[in-house]
Design an enzyme around this catalytic site. Structure first.
Site, PDB file in Angstrom:
ATOM      1  N   HIS A  97      -7.557  -2.032  -3.366  1.00 55.25           N
ATOM      2  CA  HIS A  97      -6.300  -1.592  -3.981  1.00 55.25           C
ATOM      3  C   HIS A  97      -5.766  -2.636  -4.956  1.00 55.25           C
ATOM      4  O   HIS A  97      -5.304  -2.294  -6.049  1.00 55.25           O
ATOM      5  CB  HIS A  97      -5.251  -1.315  -2.900  1.00 55.25           C
ATOM      6  CG  HIS A  97      -5.424   0.013  -2.238  1.00 55.25           C
ATOM      7  ND1 HIS A  97      -5.287   1.203  -2.908  1.00 55.25           N
ATOM      8  CD2 HIS A  97      -5.724   0.332  -0.952  1.00 55.25           C
ATOM      9  CE1 HIS A  97      -5.501   2.207  -2.078  1.00 55.25           C
ATOM     10  NE2 HIS A  97      -5.772   1.713  -0.886  1.00 55.25           N
ATOM     11  N   HIS A 133       0.828  -1.212   0.000  1.00 56.94           N
ATOM     12  CA  HIS A 133       0.000   0.000   0.000  1.00 56.94           C
ATOM     13  C   HIS A 133       0.858   1.256   0.000  1.00 56.94           C
ATOM     14  O   HIS A 133       0.630   2.188  -0.762  1.00 56.94           O
ATOM     15  CB  HIS A 133      -0.931   0.005   1.216  1.00 56.94           C
ATOM     16  CG  HIS A 133      -1.850   1.191   1.260  1.00 56.94           C
ATOM     17  ND1 HIS A 133      -1.456   2.423   1.741  1.00 56.94           N
ATOM     18  CD2 HIS A 133      -3.141   1.333   0.862  1.00 56.94           C
ATOM     19  CE1 HIS A 133      -2.468   3.277   1.648  1.00 56.94           C
ATOM     20  NE2 HIS A 133      -3.496   2.638   1.122  1.00 56.94           N
ATOM     21  N   GLU A 182       1.304   3.993  -2.784  1.00 56.27           N
ATOM     22  CA  GLU A 182       1.358   5.351  -2.237  1.00 56.27           C
ATOM     23  C   GLU A 182       2.645   5.524  -1.441  1.00 56.27           C
ATOM     24  O   GLU A 182       2.685   5.232  -0.250  1.00 56.27           O
ATOM     25  CB  GLU A 182       0.147   5.618  -1.342  1.00 56.27           C
ATOM     26  CG  GLU A 182      -1.186   5.495  -2.051  1.00 56.27           C
ATOM     27  CD  GLU A 182      -2.374   5.680  -1.118  1.00 56.27           C
ATOM     28  OE1 GLU A 182      -2.155   6.087   0.042  1.00 56.27           O
ATOM     29  OE2 GLU A 182      -3.507   5.416  -1.541  1.00 56.27           O
TER      30      GLU A 182
END
Length: 273
Positions: A221, A159, A189
């Protein structure tokens, strides 16, 4: 009589098929800790709201702990089901710390006609990557995923975070590359980014790529940012230069990863004694 419970805390998901990974962890916890009350809490308010509209009620960590206390549970392990000790984890640290202080001034529990107020013992289990041994075990855990062909790259995608703990990903990426010449870690990210992954791939003569989410579940995601139909989805970006396969499988679907979380629960449970 002491009442014991384990509270598993994660960000949460609204993707029904992704919850199977959570159930796998839950089933193993029940095997290792038979007879102990087991509950879940989601930290994401937005996800709890969506689920509530579907008739599924999931507590926040504070509410879950308050409920356990109200029901008379006195010895509780709170287990972080997060990948890194980031913002979500440290928010949980604060929750556990504040609930622990309800024991009273100087550690003495408040007394009332109905007994002691607050938990007798409350401990917190570490996320997946916390100690050096955790990193080493995770590196070993992915061995079966690594392609035998040195020109076939395995790209793990986490993530990511803007918390200072983003360095966890860089550290793990370094350990992975020292162990497997065809494994690269990136994040959606943060660092290492997709741009960094592309640069790493270009440094070697890779002919194909397999994408795997480095996330506990293959949720939103993984479905959209990795395997989505949009041009900026990772598989579409990388497909400009390589044949790409995406394996939508969360980390909690691997027994050896689940065992690391079980180890952390054991460590936290031992502190109750």
């Amino acid at each position: 009589m002491e009442k014991e419970a384990i509270l598993l805390v994660t960000f949460g998901t609204t993707v029904d098929q992704a919850t199977a990974a959570f159930k796998k962890l839950e089933e193993q916890v029940r095997v290792v800790f038979p007879g102990i009350e087991l509950r879940w809490a989601y930290t994401a308010k937005s996800i709890r709201g969506v689920l509530a509209k579907r008739g599924i009620q999931i507590d926040s960590p504070i509410t879950a702990l308050a409920r356990l206390q109200d029901e008379g549970y006195t010895r509780v392990v709170v287990q972080s089901v997060h990948i890194i000790p980031g913002m979500e984890y440290y928010d949980l640290v604060n929750v556990v710390d504040n609930m622990s202080h309800l024991r009273g001034i100087s550690g003495k529990q408040f007394q009332s006609k109905i007994g002691k107020f607050g938990f007798h013992q409350l401990t917190l289990g570490a996320p997946l990557l916390y100690h050096l041994t955790d990193y080493q075990e995770v590196v070993a855990c992915i061995k079966d995923l690594v392609p035998a062909d040195p020109q076939h790259a395995l790209v793990l995608v986490g993530h990511g975070s803007d918390h200072h703990s983003f360095s966890v990903y860089g550290c793990l990426n370094d350990m992975l590359r020292q162990t497997y010449p065809n494994v690269i870690l990136g994040t959606i990210e943060g660092y290492p980014s997709l741009t960094d992954v592309k640069a790493d791939l270009a440094r070697k003569d890779f002919q194909k790529v397999t994408l795997v989410p480095f996330m506990n579940i293959a949720g939103d995601h993984a479905i959209n940012d990795l395997a989505g139909s949009e041009p900026d989805a990772w598989q579409n970006e990388l497909a400009q230069n390589y044949p790409v396969t995406t394996l939508l499988k969360g980390l909690l679907e691997f027994d050896n990863i689940v065992e690391i979380y079980i180890k952390h629960i054991r460590q936290a449970y031992e502190l109750l004694n």
